[in-house]
Design a protein around this motif. Structure first.
Motif, PDB file in Angstrom:
ATOM      1  N   UNK A  87      -9.999 -21.391  25.272  1.00  9.70           N
ATOM      2  CA  UNK A  87      -9.620 -21.721  23.895  1.00  9.70           C
ATOM      3  C   UNK A  87      -9.802 -20.521  22.974  1.00  9.70           C
ATOM      4  N   UNK A  88     -10.894 -19.767  23.174  1.00  7.55           N
ATOM      5  CA  UNK A  88     -11.129 -18.558  22.387  1.00  7.55           C
ATOM      6  C   UNK A  88     -10.018 -17.540  22.615  1.00  7.55           C
ATOM      7  N   UNK A  89      -9.598 -17.396  23.860  1.00 10.57           N
ATOM      8  CA  UNK A  89      -8.506 -16.485  24.205  1.00 10.57           C
ATOM      9  C   UNK A  89      -7.244 -16.832  23.419  1.00 10.57           C
ATOM     10  N   UNK A  90      -6.873 -18.109  23.416  1.00 10.83           N
ATOM     11  CA  UNK A  90      -5.676 -18.550  22.707  1.00 10.83           C
ATOM     12  C   UNK A  90      -5.823 -18.323  21.206  1.00 10.83           C
ATOM     13  N   UNK A  91      -6.988 -18.617  20.661  1.00  7.16           N
ATOM     14  CA  UNK A  91      -7.228 -18.456  19.222  1.00  7.16           C
ATOM     15  C   UNK A  91      -7.043 -17.007  18.787  1.00  7.16           C
ATOM     16  N   UNK A 149      -6.946  -7.300  17.609  1.00 13.93           N
ATOM     17  CA  UNK A 149      -6.830  -8.613  18.249  1.00 13.93           C
ATOM     18  C   UNK A 149      -6.174  -8.501  19.627  1.00 13.93           C
ATOM     19  N   UNK A 150      -5.285  -7.506  19.803  1.00 15.04           N
ATOM     20  CA  UNK A 150      -4.719  -7.273  21.137  1.00 15.04           C
ATOM     21  C   UNK A 150      -5.817  -6.911  22.123  1.00 15.04           C
ATOM     22  N   UNK A 151      -6.894  -6.319  21.601  1.00 11.48           N
ATOM     23  CA  UNK A 151      -8.037  -6.013  22.448  1.00 11.48           C
ATOM     24  C   UNK A 151      -8.990  -7.173  22.599  1.00 11.48           C
ATOM     25  N   UNK A 152      -9.289  -7.850  21.487  1.00  9.66           N
ATOM     26  CA  UNK A 152     -10.305  -8.906  21.516  1.00  9.66           C
ATOM     27  C   UNK A 152      -9.925 -10.064  22.433  1.00  9.66           C
TER      28      UNK A 152
END
Length: 237
Positions: A87-91, A149-152
């Protein structure tokens, strides 16, 4: 149809397809238009390649919107490993998309300036060219903001891949390095823009990990184990 039966391969297909739009818009188009340090030449290229430039804007919009579906496909593949991390990945992916959408207004503004609309008659052409270059520079810095965000989002993805047991662990490690690379690039673009090109070159071996991951999914595919098998494996561990 076989892609639909293999969630890993389907995610890889979507990942590659949407990334093509990004490579075209952010890699190919700027090289055909922007002449660094020369606003007049850039404006001339922009007018000569207006259709290509507009296609680049469209490519960014399609690629960014389509990445929502990439995120959902990866979530479906990896949610059994850790639903919270998935879920964190999608967010983190979803947060970056509005930034990229708003950033395309800078490209549109540059195009309006070089075309010389009636309400811009107050400005001489060199002034309009300089303003267009300013908006193209702002577009670049908008991408720099998105890069964090592309990294996070790669950090929870890397953890999920590493812990999945149905994907090679080295891919998880490489994805984590790619995440660090994008974050470093983003911070470099803000703190030391003149060093961005050099840092970009140094970080490419790490960023390639993301490409390897999408190709692995596309070629090899991946199937998460049944929930019962996962629970048994966790209990045994």
């Amino acid at each position: 149809m076989s892609f639909m039966k293999n969630p890993g391969r389907f995610a890889g297909l979507l990942y590659i397809f949407m990334s093509i739009f990004g490579f075209f818009a952010m890699g190919y188009v700027p090289g055909k238009v922007i002449v660094h340090g020369n606003a007049a030449a850039t404006a001339s290229n922009l007018l000569a390649n207006e259709t290509l430039f507009r296609l680049g804007i469209v490519g960014t919009l399609i690629g960014q919107a389509g990445f929502i579906f990439v995120a959902l496909a990866l979530y479906d593949l990896l949610k059994g490993v850790d639903r919270r991390q998935a879920s964190l990945m999608v967010t983190l992916i979803v947060i970056s998309i509005p930034i990229a959408f708003v950033n395309e207004l800078n490209s549109i503004a540059a195009l309006v300036l070089v075309r010389g609309a009636d309400f811009l008659s107050l400005f001489e052409k060199p002034q309009r060219d300089a303003l267009a270059m300013l908006f193209l520079n702002l577009h670049f810095h908008g991408l720099v903001v998105s890069e964090i965000f592309w990294g996070l989002w790669l950090f929870p993805l890397a953890l999920l891949v590493y812990r999945s047991r149905f994907l090679p662990r080295f891919l998880g490690g490489w994805l984590a390095l790619a995440g660090f690379a994008w974050v470093i690039l983003s911070l470099t673009g803000v703190l030391s823009p003149q060093s961005y090109g050099k840092v970009y070159a140094y970080t490419q071996p790490a960023v390639v990990g993301e490409i390897v991951f999408m190709l692995w999914l596309f070629i090899k595919g991946a199937r998460p184990p049944a929930l019962g098998a996962t629970a048994l494996s966790s209990a045994a561990g």
